[in-house]
Design an enzyme around this catalytic site. Structure first.
Site, PDB file in Angstrom:
ATOM      1  CE1 TYR A 111      -3.796   2.429   0.707  1.00  0.00           C
ATOM      2  CE2 TYR A 111      -2.378   3.471   2.198  1.00  0.00           C
ATOM      3  CZ  TYR A 111      -3.458   3.528   1.648  1.00  0.00           C
ATOM      4  OH  TYR A 111      -4.243   4.612   1.594  1.00  0.00           O
ATOM      5  CG  ASP A 121       5.699   3.420   1.303  1.00  0.00           C
ATOM      6  OD1 ASP A 121       5.841   4.382   2.426  1.00  0.00           O
ATOM      7  OD2 ASP A 121       4.569   3.277   0.793  1.00  0.00           O
ATOM      8  CE  LYS A 165       0.637   4.550   8.562  1.00  0.00           C
ATOM      9  NZ  LYS A 165      -0.661   4.767   8.699  1.00  0.00           N
TER      10      LYS A 165
END
Length: 430
Positions: A142, A244, A272
């Site tokens: 993702y 990522d 995050k």
């Protein structure tokens, strides 16, 4: 456990908010989207007064738990000086210096507001640098919710196509079909397929993007040598290697998974855990590539490097590197104890449960064999895991429905003991 007030608020929300939630991910909550009124340390309290040990942690950002005082003080001090200037301020230099000092591949950085956004900037740089168009991504990975990457994230195996040449399956209705032509989808952890594809189509490929650890599906580690093969091929074929680290960045080591795994990408994306719960993201990488942002490649954003999140990020990173990395020793010790404890309970009960991941993040699945890629992860018994999620929630333990568990520096042995007792009570009877 009663959720009467949450039910009432959800019904009220549905009258004015599409679906009653502001992110589609929250629609998957078991037994329903709940409403919370307070978070402190490792615990949450909902509007019905129920208390939970929280392993969702805001989907990962809350590496220091809820409402850490140092982060709140830093954000308040920043706001007192001014939230946004539409210009530069000294604290953003300090944050950039800190990231460049911590992250092995970071020679230049740009700050943004979301992981989805900075990944798009990475694609733009890669295409400008190479003069090529296509991006290679992997099944089950993702990289944000935009059209050109919300593809083959969780495809049904009946639609996914051959394993070695997967179909590009849109992850949502409404995707522009034109963007699918710019993607090449591959299975992850298969060095042979990777090398064969990159060599055959190198002249088309601008970049390969990968999670260093398959965080959104299975918390799957890379096979030994796999990321090193990817690095070697990108060097040889002139392809940009994008890592990522929106999930893994600053969670596994001060320098992210690239430090933890010993790999050096060309570009990296972070978010995050970088600000401990405040909305921030970062694109970092080689100076040669990043300086293209001053040579005709656009990256903009009204909220980029706003004072509040920059100060919170600095405070978050300060806590992580204090005491020669004591926070990481704590995260690995507590997370490892919880992970291994769940696995031991499953073995004692004779259950086929796979518990895998490095510790500060790990995954639990009902499956007979370890998960090694998307196709193996897709065979897990998700319905049974959802029942486990519900049973744990009833006992005051909140976990993600997709099996990923996060641990924060605010968790203690007390929370781990309570959680293992709850697992012992419900596992096998869900």
């Amino acid at each position: 456990m009663e959720w009467t007030q949450s039910e009432r608020l959800l019904e009220r929300a549905r009258q004015v908010i599409a679906g009653g939630v502001n992110s589609n991910v929250r629609l998957a909550a078991v037994p329903q989207p709940l409403f919370f009124e307070r978070g402190e340390g490792p615990r949450l309290t909902d509007v019905d007064g129920n208390s939970y040990i929280d392993y969702v942690l805001g989907q990962g950002p809350l590496i220091h738990g809820h409402s850490h005082p140092a982060l709140l003080r830093a954000a308040a001090a920043g706001m007192a000086r001014g939230m946004m200037f539409a210009a530069q301020h000294e604290a953003e230099i300090r944050l950039a210096e800190r990231i460049c000092a911590l992250v092995p591949s970071a020679e230049r950085v740009r700050l943004g507001s979301s992981g989805s956004e900075v990944i798009q900037a990475a694609f733009r740089i890669a295409r400008a640098h190479t003069g090529r168009q296509k991006i290679v991504k992997f099944e089950g990975h993702y990289h944000g919710w935009f059209d050109n990457v919300l593809v083959s994230v969780a495809p049904g195996l009946d639609a996914a196509g051959p394993r070695e040449q997967p179909h590009a399956v849109p992850g949502t209705r409404g995707v522009s079909e034109a963007v699918l032509a710019d993607l090449i989808v591959l299975p992850w952890n298969d060095a042979e397929v990777l090398e064969r594809t990159l060599r055959a189509r190198a002249e088309e490929i601008a970049a390969v993007i990968t999670e260093p650890i398959m965080g959104n599906v299975g918390c799957i580690m890379p096979q030994p040598g796999y990321l090193e093969t990817l690095r070697r091929l990108c060097d040889e074929l002139g392809i940009v290697f994008i890592l990522d680290e929106v999930i893994t960045g600053f969670r596994l080591a001060p320098g992210g998974a690239q430090q933890f795994l010993g790999i050096r990408p060309d570009l990296s994306t972070f978010g995050k855990a970088m600000a401990g719960g405040f909305p921030v993201a970062c694109l970092a990488g080689r100076a040669e590539l990043m300086e293209l942002l001053t040579a005709g490649v656009n990256h903009s954003g009204t909220y980029n490097a706003n004072v509040l999140v920059v100060e919170a990020s600095l405070a978050c990173l300060d806590l992580l590197i204090a005491g020669d990395g004591e926070a990481y020793r704590r995260l690995f010790a507590l997370g490892g104890r919880l992970r291994d404890g769940i696995a031991a309970i499953a073995r004692k009960k004779g259950l086929d449960v796979q518990v895998q991941g490095p510790g500060p993040m790990f995954h639990v699945a009902f499956a007979p064999e370890p998960l090694t890629d998307y196709r193996s992860a897709a065979l897990q018994d998700t319905a049974r895991y959802h029942r486990l999620t519900r049973a744990l929630l009833e006992r005051g333990v909140r976990v993600l429905e997709r099996g990923l568990w996060y641990v924060s520096t605010s968790h203690t042995d007390r929370e781990v003991d309570e959680t293992l007792a709850a697992v012992e009570a419900v596992l096998g009877s869900e």
